[in-house]
Design a protein around this motif. Structure first.
Motif, PDB file in Angstrom:
ATOM      1  N   PHE A 123      -0.988  19.260  -5.609  1.00 49.80           N
ATOM      2  CA  PHE A 123      -1.288  20.676  -5.750  1.00 49.80           C
ATOM      3  C   PHE A 123      -0.562  21.501  -4.687  1.00 49.80           C
ATOM      4  CE2 PHE A 123      -3.863  24.361  -4.498  1.00 49.80           C
ATOM      5  CZ  PHE A 123      -4.050  25.004  -5.702  1.00 49.80           C
ATOM      6  N   LEU A 124      -0.544  21.005  -3.469  1.00 48.12           N
ATOM      7  CA  LEU A 124       0.006  21.772  -2.344  1.00 48.12           C
ATOM      8  C   LEU A 124       1.522  21.701  -2.249  1.00 48.12           C
ATOM      9  CD1 LEU A 124      -2.647  20.813   0.330  1.00 48.12           C
ATOM     10  CD2 LEU A 124      -2.321  23.070  -0.671  1.00 48.12           C
ATOM     11  N   GLU A 125       2.132  20.791  -2.959  1.00 46.43           N
ATOM     12  CA  GLU A 125       3.580  20.626  -2.883  1.00 46.43           C
ATOM     13  C   GLU A 125       4.296  21.925  -3.279  1.00 46.43           C
ATOM     14  OE1 GLU A 125       7.016  17.472  -4.390  1.00 46.43           O
ATOM     15  OE2 GLU A 125       5.040  17.501  -5.324  1.00 46.43           O
ATOM     16  N   ASP A 126       5.167  22.381  -2.419  1.00 46.17           N
ATOM     17  CA  ASP A 126       5.989  23.582  -2.638  1.00 46.17           C
ATOM     18  C   ASP A 126       5.185  24.890  -2.605  1.00 46.17           C
ATOM     19  OD1 ASP A 126       8.231  21.965  -2.984  1.00 46.17           O
ATOM     20  OD2 ASP A 126       7.860  21.769  -5.144  1.00 46.17           O
ATOM     21  N   ILE A 127       3.891  24.843  -2.236  1.00 49.48           N
ATOM     22  CA  ILE A 127       3.112  26.073  -2.146  1.00 49.48           C
ATOM     23  C   ILE A 127       3.068  26.590  -0.716  1.00 49.48           C
ATOM     24  CG2 ILE A 127       0.806  27.098  -2.341  1.00 49.48           C
ATOM     25  CD1 ILE A 127       0.268  25.513  -4.754  1.00 49.48           C
ATOM     26  N   THR A 128       2.753  25.713   0.220  1.00 49.75           N
ATOM     27  CA  THR A 128       2.565  26.175   1.591  1.00 49.75           C
ATOM     28  C   THR A 128       2.760  25.046   2.587  1.00 49.75           C
ATOM     29  OG1 THR A 128       1.020  27.224   3.129  1.00 49.75           O
ATOM     30  CG2 THR A 128       0.075  25.716   1.529  1.00 49.75           C
ATOM     31  N   ASP A 129       3.186  25.422   3.787  1.00 48.98           N
ATOM     32  CA  ASP A 129       3.219  24.467   4.894  1.00 48.98           C
ATOM     33  C   ASP A 129       2.139  24.823   5.916  1.00 48.98           C
ATOM     34  OD1 ASP A 129       4.249  26.784   5.892  1.00 48.98           O
ATOM     35  OD2 ASP A 129       6.159  25.933   6.573  1.00 48.98           O
ATOM     36  N   THR A 130       1.188  25.666   5.482  1.00 47.80           N
ATOM     37  CA  THR A 130       0.086  26.085   6.345  1.00 47.80           C
ATOM     38  C   THR A 130      -0.769  24.880   6.722  1.00 47.80           C
ATOM     39  OG1 THR A 130      -0.003  28.254   5.296  1.00 47.80           O
ATOM     40  CG2 THR A 130      -1.971  27.544   6.471  1.00 47.80           C
ATOM     41  N   LYS A 142      -3.454  33.901  -3.297  1.00 44.56           N
ATOM     42  CA  LYS A 142      -4.187  35.071  -2.813  1.00 44.56           C
ATOM     43  C   LYS A 142      -5.064  34.698  -1.616  1.00 44.56           C
ATOM     44  CE  LYS A 142      -4.263  37.309  -7.351  1.00 44.56           C
ATOM     45  NZ  LYS A 142      -5.085  37.827  -8.464  1.00 44.56           N
ATOM     46  N   ILE A 143      -5.641  33.513  -1.661  1.00 46.24           N
ATOM     47  CA  ILE A 143      -6.447  33.037  -0.533  1.00 46.24           C
ATOM     48  C   ILE A 143      -5.574  32.874   0.703  1.00 46.24           C
ATOM     49  CG2 ILE A 143      -7.864  31.147   0.333  1.00 46.24           C
ATOM     50  CD1 ILE A 143      -9.138  32.881  -1.883  1.00 46.24           C
ATOM     51  N   LEU A 144      -4.359  32.412   0.514  1.00 49.71           N
ATOM     52  CA  LEU A 144      -3.447  32.243   1.644  1.00 49.71           C
ATOM     53  C   LEU A 144      -3.155  33.567   2.343  1.00 49.71           C
ATOM     54  CD1 LEU A 144      -0.782  29.644   0.393  1.00 49.71           C
ATOM     55  CD2 LEU A 144      -2.516  29.317   2.166  1.00 49.71           C
ATOM     56  N   ARG A 145      -3.046  34.649   1.567  1.00 47.97           N
ATOM     57  CA  ARG A 145      -2.802  35.963   2.173  1.00 47.97           C
ATOM     58  C   ARG A 145      -4.000  36.393   3.021  1.00 47.97           C
ATOM     59  NH1 ARG A 145      -0.001  36.824  -2.839  1.00 47.97           N
ATOM     60  NH2 ARG A 145      -1.794  37.799  -3.867  1.00 47.97           N
ATOM     61  N   LEU A 146      -5.196  36.099   2.530  1.00 46.32           N
ATOM     62  CA  LEU A 146      -6.398  36.405   3.309  1.00 46.32           C
ATOM     63  C   LEU A 146      -6.447  35.541   4.568  1.00 46.32           C
ATOM     64  CD1 LEU A 146      -9.077  38.056   3.264  1.00 46.32           C
ATOM     65  CD2 LEU A 146     -10.136  36.046   2.209  1.00 46.32           C
ATOM     66  N   HIS A 147      -6.104  34.288   4.419  1.00 42.20           N
ATOM     67  CA  HIS A 147      -6.047  33.360   5.557  1.00 42.20           C
ATOM     68  C   HIS A 147      -5.091  33.868   6.632  1.00 42.20           C
ATOM     69  CE1 HIS A 147      -4.881  29.801   7.866  1.00 42.20           C
ATOM     70  NE2 HIS A 147      -3.664  29.911   7.373  1.00 42.20           N
ATOM     71  N   GLN A 148      -3.949  34.351   6.204  1.00 42.13           N
ATOM     72  CA  GLN A 148      -2.973  34.870   7.158  1.00 42.13           C
ATOM     73  C   GLN A 148      -3.442  36.170   7.801  1.00 42.13           C
ATOM     74  OE1 GLN A 148       0.354  35.023   4.499  1.00 42.13           O
ATOM     75  NE2 GLN A 148       0.678  32.807   4.536  1.00 42.13           N
ATOM     76  N   MET A 149      -4.134  37.016   7.041  1.00 46.73           N
ATOM     77  CA  MET A 149      -4.618  38.288   7.555  1.00 46.73           C
ATOM     78  C   MET A 149      -5.615  38.090   8.688  1.00 46.73           C
ATOM     79  SD  MET A 149      -6.650  41.315   5.476  1.00 46.73           S
ATOM     80  CE  MET A 149      -5.352  41.444   4.240  1.00 46.73           C
ATOM     81  N   PHE A 150      -6.505  37.092   8.522  1.00 50.70           N
ATOM     82  CA  PHE A 150      -7.548  36.865   9.523  1.00 50.70           C
ATOM     83  C   PHE A 150      -7.259  35.678  10.433  1.00 50.70           C
ATOM     84  CE2 PHE A 150      -9.839  39.492   6.495  1.00 50.70           C
ATOM     85  CZ  PHE A 150     -10.624  40.284   7.316  1.00 50.70           C
TER      86      PHE A 150
END
Length: 275
Positions: free
Chosen positions: A204-211, A168-176
């Motif tokens: 933790f980050l493995e397979d979640i995001t490449d951000t 959910k934080i990633l979606r906010l990160h992408q929005m702004f």
């Protein structure tokens, strides 16, 4: 994001939250529900339940309805679908119940800042909403005229149950389009060597995001102090944190860290309940 709930008591702090909610609604193509709660003394509620509301009760109810109508017509909401609701209830319970009934994706509330004493809804109500809400709660500090989130801190212990809140934080990160700071706080009572902490974060980050993100391990006396000091150091605009919510057990980080941050942080705080 489809619906944002904004409780208001028509104060300056509540209006700051409304401005932020309007900004998020425009970016996320969401609608807004403005909520005012008449938290009446028991005799006031009794008079309404009996069908014979006292004149002073009707005065406050009619005045609040008129203010809600005027607020909904504000230029702030140009291009945004807005609805209003006025209910009689206990304040914190009324907010969470309305959010659940209307399937709100986010609650945005105002605050006086880092006073630790003059929180919106008089002290503990903000903390109660943070503790009991299934929906994420964004507590706004400051005026909210130009809600730009350039630097976003996600503070966590990065265990597996933090993965859904992080998405959910990633979606906010992408929005702004923010700079994302991932923060693990080391304290004397819960210390991890740097190489161990780095491995926890990598797993933790493995397979979640490449951000792209800024990974930080910060040492301090308490988790709350670590989050606040790190956020000040990085000039962060928003702190995000997950909470265990209404379990009745120790809150995130073995204490009520999320509630303490809401109460003491000089910048806005977003809390997300762990499912």
């Amino acid at each position: 994001m489809k619906k944002i709930l904004v409780p208001t008591d028509f104060s300056t702090q509540a209006y700051n939250a409304i401005k932020v909610a309007a900004c998020i609604a425009k970016k996320g193509d969401a609608e807004i529900l403005l909520l005012h709660i008449l938290d009446l003394p028991q005799q006031g509620n009794d008079s309404i339940n009996k069908g014979t509301p006292a004149p002073e009760v009707m005065f406050f109810k009619n005045a609040a309805e008129e203010k809600l109508r005027e607020l909904a017509l504000s230029d702030l909401f140009q291009g945004i679908k807005v609805s209003t609701s006025l209910i009689l209830d206990r304040t914190a319970y009324g907010v969470t119940k309305t959010a659940e009934t209307n399937k709100a994706d986010l609650i945005v509330m105002g605050s006086h800042g880092a006073s630790g004493a003059k929180e919106y809804f008089v002290g503990s109500n903000t903390q109660k909403v943070v503790r009991t809400s299934d929906a994420p709660v964004l507590v706004i500090k400051g005026e909210g005229d130009d809600f730009n989130v350039n630097d976003l801190v996600f503070a966590s212990d990065f265990t597996d149950n933090m993965k859904e809140p992080f998405k959910k934080i990633l979606r906010l990160h992408q929005m702004f389009d923010t700079k994302l700071h991932l923060l693990m706080v080391n304290t004397p009572n819960s210390f991890k060597p740097t190489h161990v902490a780095e491995q926890v974060l990598e797993d933790f980050l493995e397979d979640i995001t490449d951000t792209e993100y800024d990974l930080s391990i910060y040492n301090d006396l308490t988790v709350e102090k670590g989050i606040l000091n790190f956020s000040k150091k990085t000039n962060a605009d928003l702190i995000t944190i997950a909470t265990h919510g209404r379990t009745g057990l120790a809150h995130f980080f073995n204490g009520s860290i999320s509630e303490d941050l809401v109460n003491h942080s000089p910048i806005s705080v977003l809390t997300i309940k762990i499912d």
